[in-house]
Design a protein around this motif. Structure first.
Motif, PDB file in Angstrom:
ATOM      1  N   GLY A 248       0.776  -1.229   0.000  1.00 42.49           N
ATOM      2  CA  GLY A 248       0.000   0.000   0.000  1.00 42.49           C
ATOM      3  C   GLY A 248       0.805   1.274   0.000  1.00 42.49           C
ATOM      4  N   SER A 249       2.136   1.184  -0.061  1.00 39.47           N
ATOM      5  CA  SER A 249       2.970   2.371   0.005  1.00 39.47           C
ATOM      6  C   SER A 249       3.390   2.833  -1.387  1.00 39.47           C
ATOM      7  CB  SER A 249       4.221   2.111   0.850  1.00 39.47           C
ATOM      8  OG  SER A 249       5.079   1.189   0.201  1.00 39.47           O
ATOM      9  N   VAL A 250       3.891   4.052  -1.443  1.00 40.08           N
ATOM     10  CA  VAL A 250       4.426   4.601  -2.683  1.00 40.08           C
ATOM     11  C   VAL A 250       5.810   5.163  -2.400  1.00 40.08           C
ATOM     12  CG1 VAL A 250       2.151   5.133  -3.637  1.00 40.08           C
ATOM     13  CG2 VAL A 250       3.362   6.850  -2.291  1.00 40.08           C
ATOM     14  N   SER A 251       6.543   5.442  -3.454  1.00 40.21           N
ATOM     15  CA  SER A 251       7.890   5.987  -3.292  1.00 40.21           C
ATOM     16  C   SER A 251       7.830   7.482  -3.014  1.00 40.21           C
ATOM     17  CB  SER A 251       8.706   5.728  -4.554  1.00 40.21           C
ATOM     18  OG  SER A 251       8.145   6.428  -5.642  1.00 40.21           O
ATOM     19  N   TYR A 252       8.998   8.052  -2.721  1.00 43.45           N
ATOM     20  CA  TYR A 252       9.046   9.487  -2.473  1.00 43.45           C
ATOM     21  C   TYR A 252      10.353  10.062  -2.996  1.00 43.45           C
ATOM     22  CZ  TYR A 252      11.241   7.555   1.768  1.00 43.45           C
ATOM     23  OH  TYR A 252      12.001   6.832   2.638  1.00 43.45           O
ATOM     24  N   ASP A 253      10.362  11.380  -3.088  1.00 40.13           N
ATOM     25  CA  ASP A 253      11.510  12.104  -3.597  1.00 40.13           C
ATOM     26  C   ASP A 253      12.639  12.041  -2.574  1.00 40.13           C
ATOM     27  OD1 ASP A 253      13.272  14.499  -4.060  1.00 40.13           O
ATOM     28  OD2 ASP A 253      11.897  14.781  -5.741  1.00 40.13           O
ATOM     29  N   PRO A 254      13.866  11.708  -2.979  1.00 41.46           N
ATOM     30  CA  PRO A 254      14.970  11.633  -2.018  1.00 41.46           C
ATOM     31  C   PRO A 254      15.417  12.984  -1.469  1.00 41.46           C
ATOM     32  CG  PRO A 254      15.767  11.243  -4.243  1.00 41.46           C
ATOM     33  CD  PRO A 254      14.275  11.263  -4.323  1.00 41.46           C
ATOM     34  N   SER A 255      14.920  14.075  -2.027  1.00 41.62           N
ATOM     35  CA  SER A 255      15.288  15.404  -1.531  1.00 41.62           C
ATOM     36  C   SER A 255      14.388  15.871  -0.403  1.00 41.62           C
ATOM     37  CB  SER A 255      15.231  16.434  -2.666  1.00 41.62           C
ATOM     38  OG  SER A 255      16.171  16.135  -3.659  1.00 41.62           O
ATOM     39  N   MET A 256      13.172  15.312  -0.294  1.00 37.29           N
ATOM     40  CA  MET A 256      12.203  15.777   0.700  1.00 37.29           C
ATOM     41  C   MET A 256      11.074  14.756   0.778  1.00 37.29           C
ATOM     42  SD  MET A 256      10.714  18.802  -1.745  1.00 37.29           S
ATOM     43  CE  MET A 256       9.813  19.605  -0.454  1.00 37.29           C
ATOM     44  N   PRO A 257      10.288  14.753   1.844  1.00 39.73           N
ATOM     45  CA  PRO A 257       9.189  13.788   1.929  1.00 39.73           C
ATOM     46  C   PRO A 257       8.015  14.167   1.028  1.00 39.73           C
ATOM     47  CG  PRO A 257       9.278  15.132   3.909  1.00 39.73           C
ATOM     48  CD  PRO A 257      10.465  15.509   3.083  1.00 39.73           C
ATOM     49  N   LEU A 258       8.281  14.183  -0.264  1.00 40.00           N
ATOM     50  CA  LEU A 258       7.279  14.493  -1.278  1.00 40.00           C
ATOM     51  C   LEU A 258       6.981  13.215  -2.044  1.00 40.00           C
ATOM     52  CD1 LEU A 258       5.622  16.690  -2.768  1.00 40.00           C
ATOM     53  CD2 LEU A 258       7.614  17.048  -4.234  1.00 40.00           C
ATOM     54  N   LEU A 259       5.720  12.757  -2.006  1.00 43.59           N
ATOM     55  CA  LEU A 259       5.370  11.467  -2.585  1.00 43.59           C
ATOM     56  C   LEU A 259       5.422  11.496  -4.107  1.00 43.59           C
ATOM     57  CD1 LEU A 259       2.378  10.385  -0.298  1.00 43.59           C
ATOM     58  CD2 LEU A 259       4.824   9.995   0.005  1.00 43.59           C
ATOM     59  N   LEU A 260       5.998  10.429  -4.685  1.00 45.27           N
ATOM     60  CA  LEU A 260       5.991  10.210  -6.137  1.00 45.27           C
ATOM     61  C   LEU A 260       5.179   8.938  -6.352  1.00 45.27           C
ATOM     62  CD1 LEU A 260       9.774  10.916  -6.905  1.00 45.27           C
ATOM     63  CD2 LEU A 260       7.864  12.519  -7.020  1.00 45.27           C
ATOM     64  N   SER A 261       3.864   9.072  -6.384  1.00 43.82           N
ATOM     65  CA  SER A 261       2.963   7.935  -6.261  1.00 43.82           C
ATOM     66  C   SER A 261       2.774   7.129  -7.533  1.00 43.82           C
ATOM     67  CB  SER A 261       1.600   8.400  -5.745  1.00 43.82           C
ATOM     68  OG  SER A 261       1.063   9.401  -6.597  1.00 43.82           O
ATOM     69  N   SER A 262       3.253   7.630  -8.663  1.00 42.90           N
ATOM     70  CA  SER A 262       3.105   6.894  -9.923  1.00 42.90           C
ATOM     71  C   SER A 262       4.330   7.132 -10.796  1.00 42.90           C
ATOM     72  CB  SER A 262       1.844   7.330 -10.663  1.00 42.90           C
ATOM     73  OG  SER A 262       1.997   8.663 -11.149  1.00 42.90           O
ATOM     74  N   SER A 263       4.432   6.361 -11.867  1.00 41.35           N
ATOM     75  CA  SER A 263       5.589   6.495 -12.750  1.00 41.35           C
ATOM     76  C   SER A 263       5.563   7.792 -13.544  1.00 41.35           C
ATOM     77  CB  SER A 263       5.658   5.302 -13.704  1.00 41.35           C
ATOM     78  OG  SER A 263       4.473   5.218 -14.492  1.00 41.35           O
ATOM     79  N   SER A 264       4.427   8.470 -13.580  1.00 40.62           N
ATOM     80  CA  SER A 264       4.383   9.773 -14.262  1.00 40.62           C
ATOM     81  C   SER A 264       4.951  10.884 -13.392  1.00 40.62           C
ATOM     82  CB  SER A 264       2.939  10.108 -14.658  1.00 40.62           C
ATOM     83  OG  SER A 264       2.114  10.196 -13.501  1.00 40.62           O
ATOM     84  N   ALA A 265       5.025  10.649 -12.095  1.00 44.87           N
ATOM     85  CA  ALA A 265       5.647  11.621 -11.189  1.00 44.87           C
ATOM     86  C   ALA A 265       7.158  11.478 -11.285  1.00 44.87           C
ATOM     87  CB  ALA A 265       5.173  11.388  -9.765  1.00 44.87           C
TER      88      ALA A 265
END
Length: 389
Positions: A248-265
């Motif tokens: 149920g989790s998604v990845s995030y930006d390594p610079s800040m806790p900003l979610l990158l929830s899909s491959s388009s992000a």
């Protein structure tokens, strides 16, 4: 019987010879680097509205350089072709804990082929952003460095990666392609991101998604000129989001806790940087533009420049000035000085002085990975020792 014994002796001798050659081609190396850090206006966690006071602590993530040990090997196959490998483990000298997402070989784990026309590697490895940064900053991945403005920069490594790097007459060309940029996750109590805590060394994006080849993909590329006195380089770095490692989790930006929830992000960086070397004096600097595209766009620009001078054969002075400006006006100026005294070729002691000048919206800490409050004018002092082996 005599022939059998003779043959056995010869075979054993050959085996010992082969093993000796194999052992001789493997190098054990490492750095133990730690210090004591004092910072004013420290906070216990992000988002505090007032500082808790000053803080004094032993460094863990990095001091002048991150502590690590590794194994590096090379086998000559003839005709200019070599097999090479590297296994490198990062650790916290203050506690002995593993770094880089709690991985045994989180800094690197790759094998490759080295030929006259370039080197190809496969595995977890630094990417072109890291390589360019080490050529263009005098401070490297220190506690007081560009890592305080963007935690991705000292953690710019990629899992599941194929790479190429070649050099001809000082012209360099390199690229990496990752099918899953970070297959590690840090467990946490955060309500977002499936309970994964923000950790720039473990960003929860393993890739390998059936029917979606862009999920967690990362591509970096470098082109430049590395002369003995002058160098200039350009870097392109794009990383994609996708499903996370945890249910149920998604990845995030390594610079800040900003979610990158899909491959388009995605987050895309463009870097231009270089150096000038004249004897014992060096100038290094560059600019990094970053754009993260999710439901909205978020942009940052980092500008940095520094100088290094060998005052004496055993004394080195470094200084760097940097600035970050963001699309939401979280801007800061950052000033760092370092003096290093070399006790021997392998051992040194040093001191660093840092000053972070945040505007009213920004809360960058003078020490990477630490916390302060918005608008803080924060000072840090670090004393450390480093030993290489």
């Amino acid at each position: 019987m005599k022939r059998v014994l003779t043959g056995a002796v010869v075979a054993a001798a050959l085996l010992v010879s082969v093993q000796a050659r194999a052992q001789g081609s493997v190098t054990l190396y490492g750095i133990i680097d730690t210090g004591v850090d004092w910072e004013s206006q420290a906070a216990k966690a992000p988002g505090q509205t007032s500082a808790s006071g000053s803080a004094i602590r032993m460094t863990s993530l990095s001091s002048a350089l991150p502590s690590r040990w590794g194994l590096r090997g090379k086998e000559d196959l003839g005709s200019g072709l070599n097999v090479i490998f590297e296994l490198e483990s990062g650790f916290a000298p203050n506690s002995g804990a593993l770094q880089n997402g709690n991985r045994l070989f989180g800094r690197s784990a790759w094998v490759g082929l080295e030929a006259p026309y370039g080197t190809v590697r496969a595995g977890r490895q630094i990417n072109m952003t890291y390589i360019a940064l080490m050529k263009s900053t005098v401070l490297g991945p220190a506690l007081y460095s560009l890592a305080a403005l963007d935690p991705y920069l000292p953690n710019s490594r990629s899992d599941n990666t194929l790479s190429y790097f070649g050099e001809l007459h000082h012209f360099v060309l390199g690229a990496t392609y990752s099918t899953g940029r970070d297959a590690a996750s840090a467990a946490g109590s955060s309500a977002v991101n499936g309970g994964a805590a923000f950790n720039p060394g473990a960003t929860n994006c393993p890739g390998g998604v059936a029917g979606n080849s862009t999920a967690c993909r990362q591509i970096t590329a470098l082109a430049g000129y590395w002369g003995q006195q002058l160098g200039l380089q350009f870097v392109y770095d794009q990383l994609r989001g996708g499903p996370g490692l945890l249910p149920g989790s998604v990845s995030y930006d390594p610079s800040m806790p900003l979610l990158l929830s899909s491959s388009s992000a995605k987050t895309t960086r463009y870097m231009v940087s270089g150096y000038f070397q004249l004897g014992d004096f060096a100038l290094r600097g560059g600019a990094i533009h970053r754009m993260t595209t999710t439901t909205t766009d978020y942009q940052t620009n980092i500008y940095y420049g520094g100088a290094s001078y060998m005052l004496k054969p055993d004394v080195e002075l470094d200084g760097e000035i940097s600035r970050i400006a963001t699309s939401d006006q979280k801007n800061a100026n950052y000033y760092v000085m370092r003096a290093t005294y070399f006790l021997s070729k392998r051992t040194s002691i040093y001191t660093m002085l840092g000053f972070m000048q945040n505007n009213s919206r920004a809360s960058y800490s003078v020490g990477a990975g630490n916390y302060t409050v918005a608008g803080a004018k924060q000072t840090g002092v670090l004393f450390g020792i480093q030993q290489r082996f």
